[in-house]
Design an enzyme around this catalytic site. Structure first.
Site, PDB file in Angstrom:
ATOM      1  CB  THR A 189      73.328 -49.817  66.324  1.00  0.00           C
ATOM      2  OG1 THR A 189      74.491 -50.086  65.522  1.00  0.00           O
ATOM      3  CG2 THR A 189      72.521 -51.086  66.524  1.00  0.00           C
ATOM      4  N   GLY A 190      73.263 -46.630  66.562  1.00  0.00           N
ATOM      5  CA  GLY A 190      73.939 -45.338  66.481  1.00  0.00           C
ATOM      6  C   GLY A 190      73.356 -44.475  65.382  1.00  0.00           C
TER       7      GLY A 190
ATOM      8  N   GLY B 238      75.714 -38.638  62.418  1.00  0.00           N
ATOM      9  CA  GLY B 238      76.769 -39.091  61.532  1.00  0.00           C
ATOM     10  C   GLY B 238      76.327 -40.051  60.450  1.00  0.00           C
ATOM     11  CB  ILE B 239      78.089 -43.016  59.052  1.00  0.00           C
ATOM     12  CG1 ILE B 239      79.337 -42.282  58.533  1.00  0.00           C
ATOM     13  CG2 ILE B 239      77.756 -44.197  58.149  1.00  0.00           C
ATOM     14  CD1 ILE B 239      80.630 -43.068  58.677  1.00  0.00           C
TER      15      ILE B 239
ATOM     16  CB  SER C 186      87.634 -47.764  60.581  1.00  0.00           C
ATOM     17  OG  SER C 186      88.641 -46.772  60.432  1.00  0.00           O
TER      18      SER C 186
ATOM     19  CE1 TYR D  65      87.438 -46.423  65.764  1.00  0.00           C
ATOM     20  CE2 TYR D  65      89.246 -46.169  64.203  1.00  0.00           C
ATOM     21  CZ  TYR D  65      87.896 -46.126  64.483  1.00  0.00           C
ATOM     22  OH  TYR D  65      86.991 -45.808  63.493  1.00  0.00           O
TER      23      TYR D  65
END
Length: 247
Positions: A13-14, A18-19, A138, A151
């Site tokens: 997903t996403g 980026g990553i 994270s 976050y």
């Protein structure tokens, strides 16, 4: 180049930036049949072209369970299975406690928490023994950085999911782990640095290795957790942060 993922079906997903994109490229190079999602069709098309190797893009919003169901319906038609899920999609919108409103809460927890739950849940009917789930966390889930409590909490939830789901899925032979990057050179963090004078220097100052991470460094960690190289690793959080969390 090794082919650790030959004929494995990998969902990211996403995956248009980026990553997620960096990981999709490495998975594809190692033989995987890669499916990526993103909300914006133009970026999705561009990413699919960049990945090559027969990668497939399925447009959708990870916070919408109907879109997630459509993603897995497509994969079931194409292959009838899922071997690896990288629940990567996330958002970083730092707001201090006094300024948090309902919209910000819903956005952060919708993408970083709710979407992770249903990305994994909807994949389970297609996963068999030996399947692997990697969650994108994270170091903020452990470090409690000021001014971004939502976050931080959302990523702490991701870390907790890996522990709980390891127990929930152990009888099915499905492993769950978290990759937790520190400051990494992504479009997302670059936009944050550009809008916050001095933030980049402050972040780098706290990194023992003295720099931001590179996308491919995080992606290689994702592939390690998704591969048989980590066959006895479960419920673990792998920090890819230049030593920030450990030192």
């Amino acid at each position: 180049m090794t082919k650790r993922f030959e004929d494995k079906v990998v969902v990211i997903t996403g995956g248009s930036d980026g990553i997620g994109l960096a990981s999709a490229q490495l998975f594809a190079e190692e033989g995987a049949r890669v499916y990526i999602t993103a909300r914006r069709q133009a970026l999705l098309d561009q990413a699919v072209s960049q990945i090559g190797h027969g990668a497939v893009g399925v447009q959708g919003d990870v916070t919408n369970v109907t879109d997630l169901a459509r993603l897995y319906e497509r994969i079931e038609r194409d292959h009838g299975k899922v071997d690896v899920v990288f629940a990567n999609a996330g958002v970083h919108e730092p707001v201090p406690l006094e300024a948090i409103d309902e919209a910000h809460f819903n956005s952060t927890f919708g993408i970083n928490v709710k979407a992770v739950v249903f990305t994994v849940q909807k994949a389970l009917p297609l996963m068999t023994e030996g399947g692997v789930i990697v969650l994108n966390g994270s170091i903020a889930g452990s470090k409690a950085y000021p001014g971004q409590s939502l976050y931080n909490a959302s990523k702490a939830a991701v870390r907790s999911f890996a522990r709980s789901w390891t127990n929930d899925l152990k009888e099915r032979g499905i492993r769950v782990n978290v990759v937790s990057p520190g400051g990494t050179e992504t479009r997302l963090i670059r936009s944050y640095f550009d809008a916050t004078p001095g933030a980049e220097a402050e972040v780098i100052k706290g990194v023992p290795l003295g720099r931001l991470g590179r996308l491919e460094e995080v992606a290689r960690a994702v592939l390690f957790l998704a591969s048989n190289d980590s066959s006895f690793v479960a419920g673990h959080e792998l920090f890819v942060d230049g030593g920030v969390a450990a030192v």
